[in-house]
Design a protein around this motif. Structure first.
Motif, PDB file in Angstrom:
ATOM      1  N   THR A  61      -0.300 -35.655  66.924  1.00  0.00           N
ATOM      2  CA  THR A  61      -1.449 -35.537  67.806  1.00  0.00           C
ATOM      3  C   THR A  61      -1.774 -34.065  67.973  1.00  0.00           C
ATOM      4  N   PRO A  62      -2.970 -33.741  68.358  1.00  0.00           N
ATOM      5  CA  PRO A  62      -4.081 -34.651  68.592  1.00  0.00           C
ATOM      6  C   PRO A  62      -4.736 -35.058  67.284  1.00  0.00           C
ATOM      7  N   ALA A  63      -5.457 -36.144  67.354  1.00  0.00           N
ATOM      8  CA  ALA A  63      -6.228 -36.609  66.204  1.00  0.00           C
ATOM      9  C   ALA A  63      -7.412 -37.400  66.723  1.00  0.00           C
ATOM     10  N   LEU A  64      -8.457 -37.390  65.949  1.00  0.00           N
ATOM     11  CA  LEU A  64      -9.625 -38.216  66.231  1.00  0.00           C
ATOM     12  C   LEU A  64      -9.780 -39.216  65.095  1.00  0.00           C
ATOM     13  N   LEU A  65     -10.045 -40.448  65.454  1.00  0.00           N
ATOM     14  CA  LEU A  65     -10.265 -41.525  64.487  1.00  0.00           C
ATOM     15  C   LEU A  65     -11.709 -41.988  64.597  1.00  0.00           C
ATOM     16  N   HIS A  66     -12.373 -42.119  63.455  1.00  0.00           N
ATOM     17  CA  HIS A  66     -13.695 -42.740  63.402  1.00  0.00           C
ATOM     18  C   HIS A  66     -13.462 -44.183  62.975  1.00  0.00           C
ATOM     19  N   ARG A  67     -13.558 -45.097  63.923  1.00  0.00           N
ATOM     20  CA  ARG A  67     -13.224 -46.500  63.655  1.00  0.00           C
ATOM     21  C   ARG A  67     -14.011 -47.110  62.502  1.00  0.00           C
ATOM     22  N   PRO A  68     -15.348 -46.943  62.456  1.00  0.00           N
ATOM     23  CA  PRO A  68     -16.097 -47.621  61.386  1.00  0.00           C
ATOM     24  C   PRO A  68     -15.655 -47.241  59.972  1.00  0.00           C
ATOM     25  N   SER A  69     -15.288 -45.985  59.769  1.00  0.00           N
ATOM     26  CA  SER A  69     -14.904 -45.543  58.419  1.00  0.00           C
ATOM     27  C   SER A  69     -13.389 -45.481  58.227  1.00  0.00           C
ATOM     28  N   GLY A  70     -12.634 -45.425  59.328  1.00  0.00           N
ATOM     29  CA  GLY A  70     -11.189 -45.265  59.234  1.00  0.00           C
ATOM     30  C   GLY A  70     -10.758 -43.834  58.996  1.00  0.00           C
ATOM     31  N   LYS A  71     -11.719 -42.888  59.015  1.00  0.00           N
ATOM     32  CA  LYS A  71     -11.387 -41.483  58.778  1.00  0.00           C
ATOM     33  C   LYS A  71     -10.659 -40.894  59.985  1.00  0.00           C
ATOM     34  N   LEU A  72      -9.712 -40.006  59.690  1.00  0.00           N
ATOM     35  CA  LEU A  72      -8.984 -39.275  60.725  1.00  0.00           C
ATOM     36  C   LEU A  72      -9.309 -37.792  60.622  1.00  0.00           C
ATOM     37  N   LEU A  73      -9.481 -37.169  61.777  1.00  0.00           N
ATOM     38  CA  LEU A  73      -9.603 -35.715  61.828  1.00  0.00           C
ATOM     39  C   LEU A  73      -8.327 -35.191  62.476  1.00  0.00           C
ATOM     40  N   LEU A  74      -7.525 -34.475  61.683  1.00  0.00           N
ATOM     41  CA  LEU A  74      -6.270 -33.921  62.183  1.00  0.00           C
ATOM     42  C   LEU A  74      -6.412 -32.443  62.531  1.00  0.00           C
ATOM     43  N   ASP A  75      -7.352 -31.759  61.887  1.00  0.00           N
ATOM     44  CA  ASP A  75      -7.580 -30.343  62.158  1.00  0.00           C
ATOM     45  C   ASP A  75      -8.600 -30.242  63.288  1.00  0.00           C
ATOM     46  N   THR A  76      -8.112 -30.351  64.531  1.00  0.00           N
ATOM     47  CA  THR A  76      -8.991 -30.426  65.696  1.00  0.00           C
ATOM     48  C   THR A  76      -9.138 -29.084  66.406  1.00  0.00           C
ATOM     49  N   GLY A  77      -8.720 -28.000  65.782  1.00  0.00           N
ATOM     50  CA  GLY A  77      -8.778 -26.692  66.416  1.00  0.00           C
ATOM     51  C   GLY A  77     -10.109 -25.978  66.261  1.00  0.00           C
ATOM     52  N   SER A  78     -10.989 -26.515  65.451  1.00  0.00           N
ATOM     53  CA  SER A  78     -12.279 -25.873  65.184  1.00  0.00           C
ATOM     54  C   SER A  78     -13.400 -26.666  65.847  1.00  0.00           C
ATOM     55  N   LEU A  79     -14.160 -26.000  66.691  1.00  0.00           N
ATOM     56  CA  LEU A  79     -15.284 -26.654  67.363  1.00  0.00           C
ATOM     57  C   LEU A  79     -16.264 -27.227  66.343  1.00  0.00           C
ATOM     58  N   GLY A  80     -16.542 -26.475  65.288  1.00  0.00           N
ATOM     59  CA  GLY A  80     -17.473 -26.942  64.261  1.00  0.00           C
ATOM     60  C   GLY A  80     -16.992 -28.214  63.584  1.00  0.00           C
ATOM     61  N   ALA A  81     -15.720 -28.267  63.242  1.00  0.00           N
ATOM     62  CA  ALA A  81     -15.165 -29.449  62.576  1.00  0.00           C
ATOM     63  C   ALA A  81     -15.189 -30.660  63.502  1.00  0.00           C
ATOM     64  N   VAL A  82     -14.847 -30.457  64.772  1.00  0.00           N
ATOM     65  CA  VAL A  82     -14.838 -31.560  65.741  1.00  0.00           C
ATOM     66  C   VAL A  82     -16.258 -32.084  65.942  1.00  0.00           C
ATOM     67  N   LYS A  83     -17.209 -31.183  66.135  1.00  0.00           N
ATOM     68  CA  LYS A  83     -18.595 -31.601  66.357  1.00  0.00           C
ATOM     69  C   LYS A  83     -19.145 -32.328  65.131  1.00  0.00           C
ATOM     70  N   ALA A  84     -18.880 -31.804  63.948  1.00  0.00           N
ATOM     71  CA  ALA A  84     -19.340 -32.459  62.717  1.00  0.00           C
ATOM     72  C   ALA A  84     -18.741 -33.867  62.585  1.00  0.00           C
ATOM     73  N   PHE A  85     -17.465 -33.993  62.919  1.00  0.00           N
ATOM     74  CA  PHE A  85     -16.796 -35.299  62.840  1.00  0.00           C
ATOM     75  C   PHE A  85     -17.435 -36.280  63.819  1.00  0.00           C
ATOM     76  N   LEU A  86     -17.713 -35.813  65.036  1.00  0.00           N
ATOM     77  CA  LEU A  86     -18.262 -36.698  66.064  1.00  0.00           C
ATOM     78  C   LEU A  86     -19.739 -37.034  65.858  1.00  0.00           C
ATOM     79  N   THR A  87     -20.422 -36.310  65.010  1.00  0.00           N
ATOM     80  CA  THR A  87     -21.834 -36.607  64.769  1.00  0.00           C
ATOM     81  C   THR A  87     -22.049 -37.414  63.500  1.00  0.00           C
ATOM     82  N   GLN A  88     -20.975 -37.800  62.823  1.00  0.00           N
ATOM     83  CA  GLN A  88     -21.154 -38.640  61.635  1.00  0.00           C
ATOM     84  C   GLN A  88     -21.587 -40.039  62.066  1.00  0.00           C
ATOM     85  N   SER A  89     -22.215 -40.737  61.145  1.00  0.00           N
ATOM     86  CA  SER A  89     -22.673 -42.090  61.488  1.00  0.00           C
ATOM     87  C   SER A  89     -21.839 -43.138  60.806  1.00  0.00           C
TER      88      SER A  89
END
Length: 89
Positions: A61-89
């Motif tokens: 941890t921490p990690a973010l999971l996108h349920r529809p795709s099953g993708k995991l974001l493990l590199d959560t230290g970058s604001l840009g990466a987190v925002k990009a992950f959360l804005t995917q459809s």
């Protein structure tokens, strides 16, 4: 029953990176994604945490999971990466 939220935040006690990610979601992102993220806390909801973490082979941890795709974001230290992950459809 309502549909599950599209994102899951995996977190736990004694995790500085988890606290950093939570602050990032609250401050720079101003809670914009709060209604889309289910928080699964290892110590507060161990059964649900373990079941979903095992399904996605999550080992840290921490990690973010996108349920529809099953993708995991493990590199959560970058604001840009987190925002990009959360804005995917």
């Amino acid at each position: 029953m309502t549909d599950p939220k599209p994102f899951v935040l995996f977190t736990q006690d004694q995790c500085p990176q988890c606290e950093t990610l939570k602050r990032m979601l609250t401050l720079p992102l101003r809670g914009a994604f709060d209604d889309q993220i289910e928080v699964l806390h290892r110590q507060q909801d161990p059964d649900a945490f373990t079941a979903l973490a095992d399904t996605h082979a999550l080992a840290r941890t921490p990690a973010l999971l996108h349920r529809p795709s099953g993708k995991l974001l493990l590199d959560t230290g970058s604001l840009g990466a987190v925002k990009a992950f959360l804005t995917q459809s």
